[in-house]
Design a protein around this motif. Structure first.
Motif, PDB file in Angstrom:
ATOM      1  N   UNK A  18       0.844  -1.183   0.000  1.00  0.00           N
ATOM      2  CA  UNK A  18       0.000   0.000   0.000  1.00  0.00           C
ATOM      3  C   UNK A  18       0.884   1.239   0.000  1.00  0.00           C
ATOM      4  N   UNK A  19       0.438   2.234  -0.745  1.00  0.00           N
ATOM      5  CA  UNK A  19       1.053   3.555  -0.727  1.00  0.00           C
ATOM      6  C   UNK A  19       0.062   4.451   0.000  1.00  0.00           C
ATOM      7  N   UNK A  20       0.513   5.059   1.073  1.00  0.00           N
ATOM      8  CA  UNK A  20      -0.358   5.899   1.896  1.00  0.00           C
ATOM      9  C   UNK A  20      -0.085   7.374   1.636  1.00  0.00           C
ATOM     10  N   UNK A  21      -1.168   8.136   1.571  1.00  0.00           N
ATOM     11  CA  UNK A  21      -1.069   9.588   1.497  1.00  0.00           C
ATOM     12  C   UNK A  21      -2.289  10.165   2.202  1.00  0.00           C
ATOM     13  N   UNK A  22      -2.254  11.448   2.501  1.00  0.00           N
ATOM     14  CA  UNK A  22      -3.410  12.093   3.117  1.00  0.00           C
ATOM     15  C   UNK A  22      -3.073  12.769   4.426  1.00  0.00           C
TER      16      UNK A  22
END
Length: 184
Positions: free
Chosen positions: A115-119
């Motif tokens: 998973x690539x997380x952003x936010x």
């Protein structure tokens, strides 16, 4: 083959909370990185999953959450990164994107191993989501230019913790790959 999903955390926000103005400044800085990730993920055909608070509105669904955010004071922060018709959506009630949500099941069904997380917020929801992804044996990447914070010192410490304690790859958005690859 490894398969990667982009997880966009809490970006559909009305910014009607105590730390909103501090957070808004950081979101403005993170927005270009988030847009880069969305473009790269969509171009590669990678799943894009928005995981968002329901703001205590227990009858809401993703359309209502998006509408509320677009009607908020900072719609300019929401509109450029709004979900498209192919985006997936998971509603959460607590800090982690995984806690009592169907996210883990969804990622498993999509055969996701990374998973690539952003936010937002780096030192809260992003950190807790990274930990929960790690304990589920998912590889984790966090795009450091695509996460927003309230407290810069805690955000930097959270990124260091994710890198050291969870073996997360901390990279700028323009270096994050979404193509299927056994090594990414």
């Amino acid at each position: 083959m490894a398969r990667t999903a982009l997880v966009v955390i809490d970006m559909l926000n009305t910014y009607e909370h105590e730390d909103a103005e501090v957070l808004v400044r950081s979101v403005r800085e993170a927005l270009p990185g988030i847009r880069t990730l969305l473009g790269r993920a969509r171009a590669a055909g990678a799943p894009v999953v928005y995981v968002n608070d329901n703001f205590g509105r227990w009858r809401s669904h993703h359309g209502e959450i998006l509408d509320a955010a677009l009607a908020g004071r900072h719609a300019d922060l929401v509109e450029p990164i709004a979900p498209d018709e192919d985006s997936l959506f998971v509603v959460k009630a607590r800090h982690s994107a995984f806690f009592e949500t169907p996210l883990s099941y969804l990622l498993d069904r999509l055969d996701i191993s990374r998973v690539v997380l952003c936010g937002q917020v780096t030192e809260q929801c992003v950190l807790y989501s990274a930990l929960d992804a790690h304990i589920r044996h998912l590889r984790v990447t966090v795009a450091d230019d695509a996460v927003a914070h309230i407290d810069p010192g805690l955000a930097e410490a959270a990124l260091r913790m994710m890198e050291r304690n969870m073996a997360a790859d901390i990279s700028p958005s323009d270096r994050v790959a979404f193509e299927e690859d056994a090594e990414t």
